[in-house]
Design a protein around this motif. Sequence first.
Motif, short mmCIF file in Angstrom:
data_model
loop_
_atom_site.label_atom_id
_atom_site.label_comp_id
_atom_site.label_asym_id
_atom_site.label_seq_id
_atom_site.Cartn_x
_atom_site.Cartn_y
_atom_site.Cartn_z
N ARG A 230 0.85 -1.19 0.00
CA ARG A 230 0.00 0.00 0.00
C ARG A 230 0.88 1.24 0.00
O ARG A 230 1.97 1.25 0.53
CB ARG A 230 -0.90 0.01 1.23
N TRP B 213 -6.08 3.23 0.04
CA TRP B 213 -4.76 3.86 0.02
C TRP B 213 -4.89 5.33 0.40
O TRP B 213 -4.90 6.20 -0.46
CB TRP B 213 -4.14 3.73 -1.37
N PRO B 214 -4.99 5.62 1.72
CA PRO B 214 -5.25 7.00 2.13
C PRO B 214 -4.05 7.93 2.00
O PRO B 214 -4.21 9.13 2.07
CB PRO B 214 -5.66 6.85 3.60
N GLU B 215 -2.85 7.41 1.83
CA GLU B 215 -1.65 8.26 1.82
C GLU B 215 -1.58 9.15 0.63
O GLU B 215 -1.85 8.88 -0.46
CB GLU B 215 -0.39 7.38 1.89
N VAL C 38 -6.63 -3.76 5.56
CA VAL C 38 -7.36 -2.50 5.75
C VAL C 38 -8.62 -2.81 6.55
O VAL C 38 -9.38 -3.72 6.18
CB VAL C 38 -7.72 -1.88 4.39
N PRO C 39 -8.87 -2.08 7.65
CA PRO C 39 -10.10 -2.33 8.41
C PRO C 39 -11.35 -2.00 7.59
O PRO C 39 -11.32 -1.12 6.73
CB PRO C 39 -9.98 -1.41 9.62
N ASP C 40 -12.44 -2.70 7.86
CA ASP C 40 -13.69 -2.48 7.13
C ASP C 40 -14.20 -1.05 7.29
O ASP C 40 -14.88 -0.53 6.40
CB ASP C 40 -14.76 -3.46 7.60
N SER C 41 -13.88 -0.42 8.41
CA SER C 41 -14.36 0.94 8.66
C SER C 41 -13.62 1.99 7.84
O SER C 41 -14.07 3.12 7.72
CB SER C 41 -14.23 1.27 10.15
N GLN C 42 -12.48 1.64 7.25
CA GLN C 42 -11.71 2.59 6.47
C GLN C 42 -12.21 2.59 5.02
O GLN C 42 -12.16 1.58 4.34
CB GLN C 42 -10.22 2.19 6.49
N LYS C 43 -12.74 3.76 4.57
CA LYS C 43 -13.32 3.84 3.23
C LYS C 43 -12.27 3.80 2.13
O LYS C 43 -12.45 3.15 1.12
CB LYS C 43 -14.18 5.09 3.11
N GLU C 44 -11.19 4.52 2.31
CA GLU C 44 -10.12 4.56 1.31
C GLU C 44 -9.11 3.46 1.59
O GLU C 44 -8.63 3.34 2.72
CB GLU C 44 -9.42 5.92 1.33
#
Length: 180
Positions: A135, A178-180, A170-176
């Motif tokens: 990622r 690749w947030p970086e 990636v946790p299920d609660s994280q929408k993106e």
Amino acid sequence: MTDDTSTPSDEAAQNAALQKAVIVGIQPDHERRVLDEALRFARLLGAPLVVVHVDVTRFVTYEDPDGYVHSAPIDINFDAGAAEFEAVQAAAAEVLDDSGITWTARQLVGDPALAIKQLAHKLDAQLIVVGTRKRGIGESIREFFTGSVAARLTHRQHRSVLVVPLGESVPDSQKEIWPE
């Protein structure tokens, strides 16, 4: 597709001995988990294991009627691919030498998905094993331009492809993803 270090007759003899193999795509500094999963499936299937590294700094110039592939470098740094292949071979040997299975390492050239697909066809491989990409923004940009090797393999041939997740999930609660 192999590099110019083997002869056509050597490759044909090796291919005959490796029929129904499990193929695993490895890059230098890979996570061992990908190789461990490939080893596990090779044992389960009673199949030889072929560890492949694809040198993307070389391209296929032409292929002989017997399947031998000739390649040329894209840039002047001829040794980059050879050094990467040596690193892959050494890492694989650490894991596989005492495993009790038949294994070999091959360096392919060109587009990773197409090169692995062609080798899988030559060997009538039972399974292809690859890792996910790491990622990060750099990897996201690279995938945007080159595409996912795993996705291209699954859509362009009939063999099963095992995609081994790398890094933290990636946790299920994280929408993106690749947030970086």
